[in-house]
Design a protein around this motif. Sequence first.
Motif, PDB file in Angstrom:
ATOM      1  N   TRP A  60       0.796  -1.228   0.000  1.00  0.00           N
ATOM      2  CA  TRP A  60       0.000   0.000   0.000  1.00  0.00           C
ATOM      3  C   TRP A  60       0.829   1.279   0.000  1.00  0.00           C
ATOM      4  O   TRP A  60       0.502   2.211  -0.738  1.00  0.00           O
ATOM      5  N   PRO A  61       1.891   1.394   0.788  1.00  0.00           N
ATOM      6  CA  PRO A  61       2.671   2.642   0.739  1.00  0.00           C
ATOM      7  C   PRO A  61       3.199   2.956  -0.656  1.00  0.00           C
ATOM      8  O   PRO A  61       3.167   4.106  -1.099  1.00  0.00           O
ATOM      9  N   GLN A  62       3.634   1.936  -1.391  1.00  0.00           N
ATOM     10  CA  GLN A  62       4.154   2.163  -2.740  1.00  0.00           C
ATOM     11  C   GLN A  62       3.029   2.547  -3.701  1.00  0.00           C
ATOM     12  O   GLN A  62       3.189   3.440  -4.538  1.00  0.00           O
ATOM     13  N   VAL A  63       1.885   1.900  -3.582  1.00  0.00           N
ATOM     14  CA  VAL A  63       0.748   2.231  -4.448  1.00  0.00           C
ATOM     15  C   VAL A  63       0.292   3.662  -4.192  1.00  0.00           C
ATOM     16  O   VAL A  63       0.030   4.430  -5.127  1.00  0.00           O
ATOM     17  N   LEU A  64       0.215   4.053  -2.932  1.00  0.00           N
ATOM     18  CA  LEU A  64      -0.227   5.402  -2.601  1.00  0.00           C
ATOM     19  C   LEU A  64       0.796   6.454  -3.019  1.00  0.00           C
ATOM     20  O   LEU A  64       0.429   7.545  -3.475  1.00  0.00           O
ATOM     21  N   ALA A  65       2.074   6.139  -2.893  1.00  0.00           N
ATOM     22  CA  ALA A  65       3.113   7.061  -3.363  1.00  0.00           C
ATOM     23  C   ALA A  65       3.010   7.236  -4.875  1.00  0.00           C
ATOM     24  O   ALA A  65       3.175   8.340  -5.401  1.00  0.00           O
ATOM     25  N   SER A  66       2.684   6.146  -5.581  1.00  0.00           N
ATOM     26  CA  SER A  66       2.532   6.219  -7.025  1.00  0.00           C
ATOM     27  C   SER A  66       1.309   7.051  -7.405  1.00  0.00           C
ATOM     28  O   SER A  66       1.349   7.839  -8.356  1.00  0.00           O
ATOM     29  N   LEU A  67       0.228   6.902  -6.661  1.00  0.00           N
ATOM     30  CA  LEU A  67      -0.963   7.713  -6.898  1.00  0.00           C
ATOM     31  C   LEU A  67      -0.658   9.190  -6.686  1.00  0.00           C
ATOM     32  O   LEU A  67      -1.045  10.040  -7.489  1.00  0.00           O
ATOM     33  N   LYS A  68       0.073   9.498  -5.634  1.00  0.00           N
ATOM     34  CA  LYS A  68       0.466  10.889  -5.365  1.00  0.00           C
ATOM     35  C   LYS A  68       1.298  11.433  -6.530  1.00  0.00           C
ATOM     36  O   LYS A  68       1.066  12.547  -7.014  1.00  0.00           O
ATOM     37  N   SER A  69       2.243  10.639  -7.008  1.00  0.00           N
ATOM     38  CA  SER A  69       3.064  11.061  -8.142  1.00  0.00           C
ATOM     39  C   SER A  69       2.213  11.286  -9.389  1.00  0.00           C
ATOM     40  O   SER A  69       2.379  12.284 -10.102  1.00  0.00           O
ATOM     41  N   LEU A  70       1.281  10.380  -9.636  1.00  0.00           N
ATOM     42  CA  LEU A  70       0.401  10.512 -10.791  1.00  0.00           C
ATOM     43  C   LEU A  70      -0.421  11.794 -10.721  1.00  0.00           C
ATOM     44  O   LEU A  70      -0.539  12.535 -11.702  1.00  0.00           O
ATOM     45  N   LEU A  71      -0.978  12.081  -9.549  1.00  0.00           N
ATOM     46  CA  LEU A  71      -1.796  13.279  -9.395  1.00  0.00           C
ATOM     47  C   LEU A  71      -0.979  14.564  -9.518  1.00  0.00           C
ATOM     48  O   LEU A  71      -1.454  15.566 -10.041  1.00  0.00           O
ATOM     49  N   GLU A  72       0.252  14.539  -9.041  1.00  0.00           N
ATOM     50  CA  GLU A  72       1.090  15.743  -9.047  1.00  0.00           C
ATOM     51  C   GLU A  72       1.828  15.967 -10.371  1.00  0.00           C
ATOM     52  O   GLU A  72       2.051  17.104 -10.763  1.00  0.00           O
ATOM     53  N   THR A  73       2.232  14.875 -11.028  1.00  0.00           N
ATOM     54  CA  THR A  73       3.085  15.019 -12.207  1.00  0.00           C
ATOM     55  C   THR A  73       2.475  14.459 -13.492  1.00  0.00           C
ATOM     56  O   THR A  73       2.997  14.713 -14.569  1.00  0.00           O
ATOM     57  N   GLY A  74       1.437  13.655 -13.351  1.00  0.00           N
ATOM     58  CA  GLY A  74       0.845  13.010 -14.517  1.00  0.00           C
ATOM     59  C   GLY A  74       1.455  11.661 -14.835  1.00  0.00           C
ATOM     60  O   GLY A  74       1.049  11.003 -15.790  1.00  0.00           O
ATOM     61  N   ALA A  75       2.439  11.221 -14.043  1.00  0.00           N
ATOM     62  CA  ALA A  75       3.089   9.928 -14.286  1.00  0.00           C
ATOM     63  C   ALA A  75       3.187   9.143 -12.977  1.00  0.00           C
ATOM     64  O   ALA A  75       3.626   9.685 -11.958  1.00  0.00           O
ATOM     65  N   PRO A  76       2.818   7.858 -12.994  1.00  0.00           N
ATOM     66  CA  PRO A  76       2.970   7.031 -11.793  1.00  0.00           C
ATOM     67  C   PRO A  76       4.426   6.630 -11.597  1.00  0.00           C
ATOM     68  O   PRO A  76       5.254   6.793 -12.494  1.00  0.00           O
ATOM     69  N   LEU A  77       4.745   6.105 -10.444  1.00  0.00           N
ATOM     70  CA  LEU A  77       6.083   5.553 -10.207  1.00  0.00           C
ATOM     71  C   LEU A  77       6.249   4.308 -11.077  1.00  0.00           C
ATOM     72  O   LEU A  77       5.336   3.485 -11.188  1.00  0.00           O
ATOM     73  N   ALA A  78       7.399   4.170 -11.686  1.00  0.00           N
ATOM     74  CA  ALA A  78       7.651   3.065 -12.625  1.00  0.00           C
ATOM     75  C   ALA A  78       7.436   1.701 -11.981  1.00  0.00           C
ATOM     76  O   ALA A  78       6.928   0.776 -12.621  1.00  0.00           O
ATOM     77  N   ALA A  79       7.802   1.559 -10.719  1.00  0.00           N
ATOM     78  CA  ALA A  79       7.697   0.265 -10.047  1.00  0.00           C
ATOM     79  C   ALA A  79       6.263  -0.227  -9.932  1.00  0.00           C
ATOM     80  O   ALA A  79       6.023  -1.421  -9.753  1.00  0.00           O
ATOM     81  N   THR A  80       5.303   0.675 -10.044  1.00  0.00           N
ATOM     82  CA  THR A  80       3.907   0.259  -9.884  1.00  0.00           C
ATOM     83  C   THR A  80       3.190   0.073 -11.210  1.00  0.00           C
ATOM     84  O   THR A  80       1.981  -0.149 -11.234  1.00  0.00           O
TER      85      THR A  80
END
Length: 71
Positions: free
Chosen positions: A44-64
């Motif tokens: 969950w922490p990685q998924v939520l960090a990826s969601l935050k990245s997606l919302l802020e930058t338009g791109a999810p974290l690559a690992a997710t």
Amino acid sequence: MKAEGHTRLTYVIEPFGDDAVRLTLTHEIDIEGSKIIAAVSNGWPQVLASLKSLLETGAPLAATTKWKDCE
């Protein structure tokens, strides 16, 4: 892990300050020492960090962007 059955995920979104929100996730199952809960608790922490990245930058974290088989 499939033998453990279904889990429950509850999420609450509430105001936090003047311009933010707080997201609270609760993921549970009625099995003591559940392997599913142990596995998703680490994810969950990685998924939520990826969601935050997606919302802020338009791109999810690559690992997710790739899901591994959890069977």
